[in-house]
Design a protein around this motif. Structure first.
Motif, PDB file in Angstrom:
ATOM      1  N   VAL A 141       0.844  -1.188   0.000  1.00  0.00           N
ATOM      2  CA  VAL A 141       0.000   0.000   0.000  1.00  0.00           C
ATOM      3  C   VAL A 141       0.882   1.241   0.000  1.00  0.00           C
ATOM      4  O   VAL A 141       1.756   1.390   0.859  1.00  0.00           O
ATOM      5  CB  VAL A 141      -0.948   0.010   1.223  1.00  0.00           C
ATOM      6  N   LEU A 142       0.648   2.111  -0.950  1.00  0.00           N
ATOM      7  CA  LEU A 142       1.419   3.343  -1.064  1.00  0.00           C
ATOM      8  C   LEU A 142       0.457   4.525  -0.934  1.00  0.00           C
ATOM      9  O   LEU A 142      -0.459   4.675  -1.743  1.00  0.00           O
ATOM     10  CB  LEU A 142       2.135   3.396  -2.416  1.00  0.00           C
ATOM     11  N   THR A 143       0.655   5.352   0.093  1.00  0.00           N
ATOM     12  CA  THR A 143      -0.183   6.533   0.296  1.00  0.00           C
ATOM     13  C   THR A 143       0.367   7.663  -0.562  1.00  0.00           C
ATOM     14  O   THR A 143       1.326   8.347  -0.191  1.00  0.00           O
ATOM     15  CB  THR A 143      -0.220   6.937   1.781  1.00  0.00           C
ATOM     16  N   ALA A 144      -0.235   7.843  -1.718  1.00  0.00           N
ATOM     17  CA  ALA A 144       0.254   8.812  -2.694  1.00  0.00           C
ATOM     18  C   ALA A 144      -0.845   9.070  -3.712  1.00  0.00           C
ATOM     19  O   ALA A 144      -1.844   8.349  -3.774  1.00  0.00           O
ATOM     20  CB  ALA A 144       1.510   8.289  -3.390  1.00  0.00           C
ATOM     21  N   SER A 145      -0.639  10.118  -4.518  1.00  0.00           N
ATOM     22  CA  SER A 145      -1.598  10.470  -5.566  1.00  0.00           C
ATOM     23  C   SER A 145      -0.986  10.196  -6.933  1.00  0.00           C
ATOM     24  O   SER A 145       0.144  10.618  -7.204  1.00  0.00           O
ATOM     25  CB  SER A 145      -1.977  11.947  -5.467  1.00  0.00           C
ATOM     26  N   VAL A 146      -1.725   9.509  -7.782  1.00  0.00           N
ATOM     27  CA  VAL A 146      -1.272   9.292  -9.150  1.00  0.00           C
ATOM     28  C   VAL A 146      -1.464  10.600  -9.920  1.00  0.00           C
ATOM     29  O   VAL A 146      -2.568  11.149  -9.970  1.00  0.00           O
ATOM     30  CB  VAL A 146      -2.065   8.162  -9.827  1.00  0.00           C
ATOM     31  N   THR A 147      -0.389  11.117 -10.495  1.00  0.00           N
ATOM     32  CA  THR A 147      -0.459  12.406 -11.192  1.00  0.00           C
ATOM     33  C   THR A 147      -0.421  12.259 -12.706  1.00  0.00           C
ATOM     34  O   THR A 147      -0.899  13.138 -13.419  1.00  0.00           O
ATOM     35  CB  THR A 147       0.690  13.321 -10.749  1.00  0.00           C
ATOM     36  N   SER A 148       0.145  11.173 -13.218  1.00  0.00           N
ATOM     37  CA  SER A 148       0.172  10.979 -14.666  1.00  0.00           C
ATOM     38  C   SER A 148       0.387   9.511 -14.989  1.00  0.00           C
ATOM     39  O   SER A 148       0.902   8.747 -14.166  1.00  0.00           O
ATOM     40  CB  SER A 148       1.287  11.819 -15.316  1.00  0.00           C
ATOM     41  N   ILE A 149      -0.031   9.144 -16.204  1.00  0.00           N
ATOM     42  CA  ILE A 149       0.099   7.763 -16.675  1.00  0.00           C
ATOM     43  C   ILE A 149       0.767   7.784 -18.043  1.00  0.00           C
ATOM     44  O   ILE A 149       0.352   8.528 -18.930  1.00  0.00           O
ATOM     45  CB  ILE A 149      -1.275   7.077 -16.784  1.00  0.00           C
ATOM     46  N   ASP A 150       1.783   6.966 -18.213  1.00  0.00           N
ATOM     47  CA  ASP A 150       2.451   6.802 -19.501  1.00  0.00           C
ATOM     48  C   ASP A 150       2.154   5.387 -19.973  1.00  0.00           C
ATOM     49  O   ASP A 150       2.802   4.420 -19.547  1.00  0.00           O
ATOM     50  CB  ASP A 150       3.960   7.034 -19.361  1.00  0.00           C
ATOM     51  N   THR A 151       1.158   5.247 -20.830  1.00  0.00           N
ATOM     52  CA  THR A 151       0.750   3.908 -21.256  1.00  0.00           C
ATOM     53  C   THR A 151       1.748   3.276 -22.215  1.00  0.00           C
ATOM     54  O   THR A 151       1.769   2.060 -22.372  1.00  0.00           O
ATOM     55  CB  THR A 151      -0.635   3.966 -21.923  1.00  0.00           C
ATOM     56  N   THR A 152       2.566   4.102 -22.867  1.00  0.00           N
ATOM     57  CA  THR A 152       3.584   3.561 -23.778  1.00  0.00           C
ATOM     58  C   THR A 152       4.687   2.869 -22.996  1.00  0.00           C
ATOM     59  O   THR A 152       5.108   1.748 -23.328  1.00  0.00           O
ATOM     60  CB  THR A 152       4.178   4.681 -24.651  1.00  0.00           C
ATOM     61  N   ARG A 153       5.167   3.538 -21.953  1.00  0.00           N
ATOM     62  CA  ARG A 153       6.227   2.971 -21.115  1.00  0.00           C
ATOM     63  C   ARG A 153       5.683   2.099 -19.995  1.00  0.00           C
ATOM     64  O   ARG A 153       6.428   1.513 -19.232  1.00  0.00           O
ATOM     65  CB  ARG A 153       7.064   4.099 -20.515  1.00  0.00           C
ATOM     66  N   ARG A 154       4.344   2.056 -19.869  1.00  0.00           N
ATOM     67  CA  ARG A 154       3.678   1.311 -18.796  1.00  0.00           C
ATOM     68  C   ARG A 154       4.220   1.730 -17.426  1.00  0.00           C
ATOM     69  O   ARG A 154       4.778   0.927 -16.670  1.00  0.00           O
ATOM     70  CB  ARG A 154       3.810  -0.189 -18.997  1.00  0.00           C
ATOM     71  N   SER A 155       4.026   2.998 -17.150  1.00  0.00           N
ATOM     72  CA  SER A 155       4.468   3.528 -15.859  1.00  0.00           C
ATOM     73  C   SER A 155       3.527   4.630 -15.422  1.00  0.00           C
ATOM     74  O   SER A 155       2.823   5.235 -16.245  1.00  0.00           O
ATOM     75  CB  SER A 155       5.903   4.068 -15.948  1.00  0.00           C
ATOM     76  N   VAL A 156       3.479   4.887 -14.124  1.00  0.00           N
ATOM     77  CA  VAL A 156       2.699   5.992 -13.569  1.00  0.00           C
ATOM     78  C   VAL A 156       3.611   6.826 -12.686  1.00  0.00           C
ATOM     79  O   VAL A 156       4.563   6.311 -12.081  1.00  0.00           O
ATOM     80  CB  VAL A 156       1.483   5.507 -12.755  1.00  0.00           C
ATOM     81  N   ARG A 157       3.332   8.105 -12.638  1.00  0.00           N
ATOM     82  CA  ARG A 157       4.061   9.000 -11.735  1.00  0.00           C
ATOM     83  C   ARG A 157       3.159   9.314 -10.558  1.00  0.00           C
ATOM     84  O   ARG A 157       1.980   9.638 -10.738  1.00  0.00           O
ATOM     85  CB  ARG A 157       4.472  10.276 -12.458  1.00  0.00           C
ATOM     86  N   VAL A 158       3.697   9.202  -9.364  1.00  0.00           N
ATOM     87  CA  VAL A 158       2.912   9.435  -8.153  1.00  0.00           C
ATOM     88  C   VAL A 158       3.569  10.511  -7.306  1.00  0.00           C
ATOM     89  O   VAL A 158       4.796  10.628  -7.249  1.00  0.00           O
ATOM     90  CB  VAL A 158       2.740   8.146  -7.325  1.00  0.00           C
ATOM     91  N   ASP A 159       2.733  11.298  -6.658  1.00  0.00           N
ATOM     92  CA  ASP A 159       3.173  12.328  -5.727  1.00  0.00           C
ATOM     93  C   ASP A 159       3.086  11.740  -4.327  1.00  0.00           C
ATOM     94  O   ASP A 159       2.002  11.574  -3.781  1.00  0.00           O
ATOM     95  CB  ASP A 159       2.285  13.564  -5.859  1.00  0.00           C
TER      96      ASP A 159
END
Length: 439
Positions: free
Chosen positions: A78-96
């Motif tokens: 469990v990670l307490t954070a906010s997803v700020t963007s999604i890169d579906t090409t690289r299959r990654s998300v950026r979280v704050d």
């Protein structure tokens, strides 16, 4: 299931109804080491929203509605954070993760369950004067705010100020608005009769503003009309076909030309999909929901699925082309469970199943042992509907310990009067200390 697994990385963005039940299903059905599951949500708990009106009215303690994610998802990361963007090409998300600190998480399968946010409009004064009603914090704040209006009204000799302090406006006549209005009106009138002898309950003014010509679209017209009648019998002004034009400085102006001061404005006009879906440039409908196939996979985006309020899932039971499931808890829970099963199937090279669920109906409480319900075509009113509301939702509440604590609160509430105390200073607990320290 082992988060140290070298198997597929499953990332669940959002831990509301859909996200929590997706994670619970995976946690209970995946084999140890078969995959890793990470759940990302800005809050460390899941809120059971149907009981927010009872928290606002003091019938339930706030903690009863909060299911700690680390307690119920002990086999997930469990990670307490906010997803700020999604890169579906690289299959990654950026979280704050915290102020100014971000991280990038990779995934093999992404479950997008970020839910919805309050729908707002460009109404002057909205941000400064109104309070929403979708979170636990808002319910607690609203309770303190309403009771503080009684304290202030009982302490002033200015009749104009007192009238404004005792005017309560609810904007939006869906289930959330009706339930919040019913419970808070019930609590406030009880408090005035018992603890505020200088306030006549008849001095309080309760107003429901709804833009269309009916309330509670979730049920049939007869039950909606019955509900409006009950509210009017309790002295609540029900203004349909009316909108709020402005609320600057606490002065509410309605489209029917009326204007009055109001110490409380509650904004319950519904919800829209979390804007992160559109920001991520995923295919979405006009409501901002991710366009999904019946099996919950986002159309044209490999490795991404969605469920709940942020997903436009075809309603296979509606009997009409293009129909999608409405943003309701019963769909979010069932979609979450199916999404967990489908993710497991995809990991194992099996075909995912389509989602099909015919709505069971709806139940609502109006406070004062009153309610309405329409379940599988059966319509109930009054005390039976109120009891059914409580029975249904307590069975749906996550964890046995929370069910037991809610039942205990209800039993105490049936024996002893509700405790009426505004603790607004809890919203800024350090203010008194800071003021003293700066003297």
């Amino acid at each position: 299931m082992d988060n140290g697994s070298t198997g597929p990385r499953i990332l669940i963005a959002g831990a509301g109804y859909a996200g929590l039940y997706t994670a619970l299903r995976l946690q209970s059905t995946l084999r140890r080491g078969e995959a890793s599951v990470t759940v990302v949500d800005p809050r460390p708990y899941m809120t059971y929203q149907p009981f927010l009106p009872e928290v606002a009215a003091g019938a339930l303690e706030p903690r009863r509605l909060a299911a700690p994610l680390r307690e119920v998802l002990d086999a997930c990361h469990v990670l307490t954070a906010s997803v700020t963007s999604i890169d579906t090409t690289r299959r990654s998300v950026r979280v704050d993760v915290s102020a100014g600190h971000t991280e990038e998480l990779g995934y093999d399968l992404l479950a997008l369950t970020v839910g919805s946010v309050t729908k707002t409009f460009a109404v002057p004064g909205l941000a400064e004067q109104a309070v929403g009603f979708t979170t636990l914090g808002e319910a607690v704040y609203l309770r303190n705010h309403v009771l503080s209006r009684l304290d202030q009204a009982a302490s002033t000799l200015d009749p104009e100020l007192r009238a404004a302090l005792l005017t309560f406006v609810f904007v939006g006549g869906g289930y959330a608005g009706i339930e919040a209005l019913g419970e808070l009106e019930d609590m406030t009138r009880f408090a005035a009769r018992r603890y505020y002898p200088s306030i006549d309950p008849s001095q309080m003014r309760w107003i429901l503003v709804e833009a269309v010509d009916r309330i509670m679209p979730e049920v049939g017209t007869s039950l909606a009309d019955y509900t409006a009648g009950i509210l009017r019998e309790r002295g609540i002004e029900v203004r349909m076909g009316t909108t709020v034009e402005s609320m600057e400085g606490g002065q509410v102006v309605l489209s029917d030309g009326s204007s009055f001061g109001a110490g409380t404005v509650v904004w319950t006009t519904g919800v829209v999909a979390n804007p992160m879906v559109a920001d991520a440039e995923l295919p979405h409908d006009q409501l901002g929901r991710a366009l999904c196939a019946p099996n919950l996979q986002v159309r044209g985006v490999p490795g991404v699925c969605a469920a709940g309020d942020c997903a436009a899932v075809p309603d296979l039971t509606a009997g009409e082309e293009g129909a999608t499931c409405p943003p309701a808890a019963q769909h979010a829970v069932r979609q979450g469970k199916l999404l967990g099963d489908n993710i497991r199937s995809m990991i194992r090279g099996q075909q995912p199943r389509d989602y099909a669920h015919r709505s069971a109906g709806a139940v609502a409480t109006l406070g004062h042992h009153q309610g309405v319900a329409e379940v599988y075509g059966l319509r109930l009113k009054g005390w039976p509907a109120w009891a059914l509301h409580r029975l249904y939702h307590v069975t749906q509440l996550p964890t046995a310990s929370r069910k037991a604590r809610v039942l205990a609160d209800w039993m105490l509430d049936g024996v002893f009067p509700r405790q009426i105390a505004a603790t607004g200073e809890l919203h800024e607990p350090r203010q008194e200390f800071v003021t003293q320290a700066r003297r």
